[in-house]
Enzyme design. Sequence first.
Site, PDB file in Angstrom:
ATOM      1  N   TYR B  32      -7.416  -0.487  17.048  1.00  0.00           N
ATOM      2  CA  TYR B  32      -7.894   0.791  16.109  1.00  0.00           C
ATOM      3  C   TYR B  32      -8.511   0.673  14.822  1.00  0.00           C
ATOM      4  O   TYR B  32      -9.219   1.439  14.341  1.00  0.00           O
ATOM      5  CB  TYR B  32      -6.204   1.420  15.874  1.00  0.00           C
ATOM      6  N   GLU B  33      -8.242  -0.597  14.167  1.00  0.00           N
ATOM      7  CA  GLU B  33      -8.820  -0.894  12.770  1.00  0.00           C
ATOM      8  C   GLU B  33      -9.938  -1.472  13.009  1.00  0.00           C
ATOM      9  O   GLU B  33     -10.716  -1.750  12.057  1.00  0.00           O
ATOM     10  CB  GLU B  33      -7.769  -1.798  11.895  1.00  0.00           C
ATOM     11  N   GLU B  90       3.189  -5.176   6.354  1.00  0.00           N
ATOM     12  CA  GLU B  90       2.113  -5.678   6.753  1.00  0.00           C
ATOM     13  C   GLU B  90       1.252  -4.868   7.584  1.00  0.00           C
ATOM     14  O   GLU B  90       0.308  -4.715   7.661  1.00  0.00           O
ATOM     15  CB  GLU B  90       2.413  -7.025   7.266  1.00  0.00           C
ATOM     16  N   VAL B  94       1.603   2.826  15.574  1.00  0.00           N
ATOM     17  CA  VAL B  94       2.044   3.737  16.782  1.00  0.00           C
ATOM     18  C   VAL B  94       1.136   4.088  17.731  1.00  0.00           C
ATOM     19  O   VAL B  94      -0.002   4.085  17.537  1.00  0.00           O
ATOM     20  CB  VAL B  94       2.702   5.065  16.211  1.00  0.00           C
ATOM     21  N   GLY B 102       6.462  12.012  14.677  1.00  0.00           N
ATOM     22  CA  GLY B 102       7.331  11.636  13.743  1.00  0.00           C
ATOM     23  C   GLY B 102       7.800  10.035  13.889  1.00  0.00           C
ATOM     24  O   GLY B 102       8.638   9.755  13.289  1.00  0.00           O
ATOM     25  N   ILE B 103       6.941   9.438  14.703  1.00  0.00           N
ATOM     26  CA  ILE B 103       7.502   7.865  14.855  1.00  0.00           C
ATOM     27  C   ILE B 103       7.275   7.306  13.834  1.00  0.00           C
ATOM     28  O   ILE B 103       7.987   6.143  13.198  1.00  0.00           O
ATOM     29  CB  ILE B 103       6.900   7.488  16.167  1.00  0.00           C
ATOM     30  N   GLY B 104       5.832   7.191  13.123  1.00  0.00           N
ATOM     31  CA  GLY B 104       5.433   6.370  11.960  1.00  0.00           C
ATOM     32  C   GLY B 104       6.344   6.471  10.989  1.00  0.00           C
ATOM     33  O   GLY B 104       6.504   5.757   9.904  1.00  0.00           O
ATOM     34  N   TYR B 138       0.612   9.273   3.499  1.00  0.00           N
ATOM     35  CA  TYR B 138       1.474   8.355   2.400  1.00  0.00           C
ATOM     36  C   TYR B 138       1.632   9.067   1.203  1.00  0.00           C
ATOM     37  O   TYR B 138       2.544   8.950   0.459  1.00  0.00           O
ATOM     38  CB  TYR B 138       0.606   7.106   2.221  1.00  0.00           C
ATOM     39  N   GLU B 147      -5.417   2.732  -6.785  1.00  0.00           N
ATOM     40  CA  GLU B 147      -6.659   2.655  -6.772  1.00  0.00           C
ATOM     41  C   GLU B 147      -7.809   1.750  -7.571  1.00  0.00           C
ATOM     42  O   GLU B 147      -8.881   1.203  -7.100  1.00  0.00           O
ATOM     43  CB  GLU B 147      -7.488   4.035  -7.039  1.00  0.00           C
TER      44      GLU B 147
END
Lengths: 166, 166
Positions: B32-33, B90, B94, B102-104, B138, B147
Amino acid sequence: MSKLKNDPLIIKKANIKDVPLILSLIRELAEYEKLLHDVIVTEKELKKYLFGTKKYAEVLIAYFENAPVGMALFFHNYSTFVGKPGIYLEDLYVKPEYRGKGIGKGLLIELIKIANKRNCGRVEWAVLDWNQSAIDFYKKLGAENMESWRIFRLTSDKISKIANTL
Amino acid sequence: MSKLKNDPLIIKKANIKDVPLILSLIRELAEYEKLLHDVIVTEKELKKYLFGTKKYAEVLIAYFENAPVGMALFFHNYSTFVGKPGIYLEDLYVKPEYRGKGIGKGLLIELIKIANKRNCGRVEWAVLDWNQSAIDFYKKLGAENMESWRIFRLTSDKISKIANTL
């Protein structure tokens, strides 16, 4: 730790007697970072968390001509991609009047040697984006700027609020 | 871990039997990343470093209607300014087909409750700057984007080179 004959720089692992020194170096670093207002740590907490039953971090102290002039405070992190522990350098500090003598580099190299001995996959740390001299120094050493990552933080007031309401 | 009656979401601490599942979730997250090429972790390493004598990280697994659908992998860090240990998240992952349920958020709240119980000063994590949906999530939770900080990294090839030549 290593010491060349006549080398004015000696790096030693800190012990519990160094707590007052560690606290004063933390406060000096915070002042340099313009973050002194965020510093609430006490000697009692440093004794408990650095030298108590469970040690959350380790400290190297740099002595130049026998005077304590800087420190590196670090702990282990874990990279799921590499699969191995790494070292995270939380604080690297050298007193302003002792800069330019290779002390920061000496501390960082000592830390890298520890990482190598402990078979760590990475050494990582954070730097303020305006601290160009530090950034130049890290790049010269071969470190990569992970520019596309941003750190997010929940502080203790938010932690207790969320934990008690959600 | 907590479970409401009839709640399809259950969060449990992982044990050594979950290693194959943890590895597959790590690989899915990396994909995904767009970082799958960086993943070299093996089951053997996860067993050793997560469930061996010295545990470098802990894992929460999310089950939705009894199927494992996500995880949070974390360890303790230490803030010298706050003086207390914190939690560093880290990996939070999901499976795509289970997002929006709502799992994350459930995993993150469970982690914040652990941080609260353990008297942690902070919960921190990193996010890729292009991952706007994560950033929005977040921020809504009350997390601060640090930042002006940049992460620097030395990889194992550089670590061994510096350790052996300097």
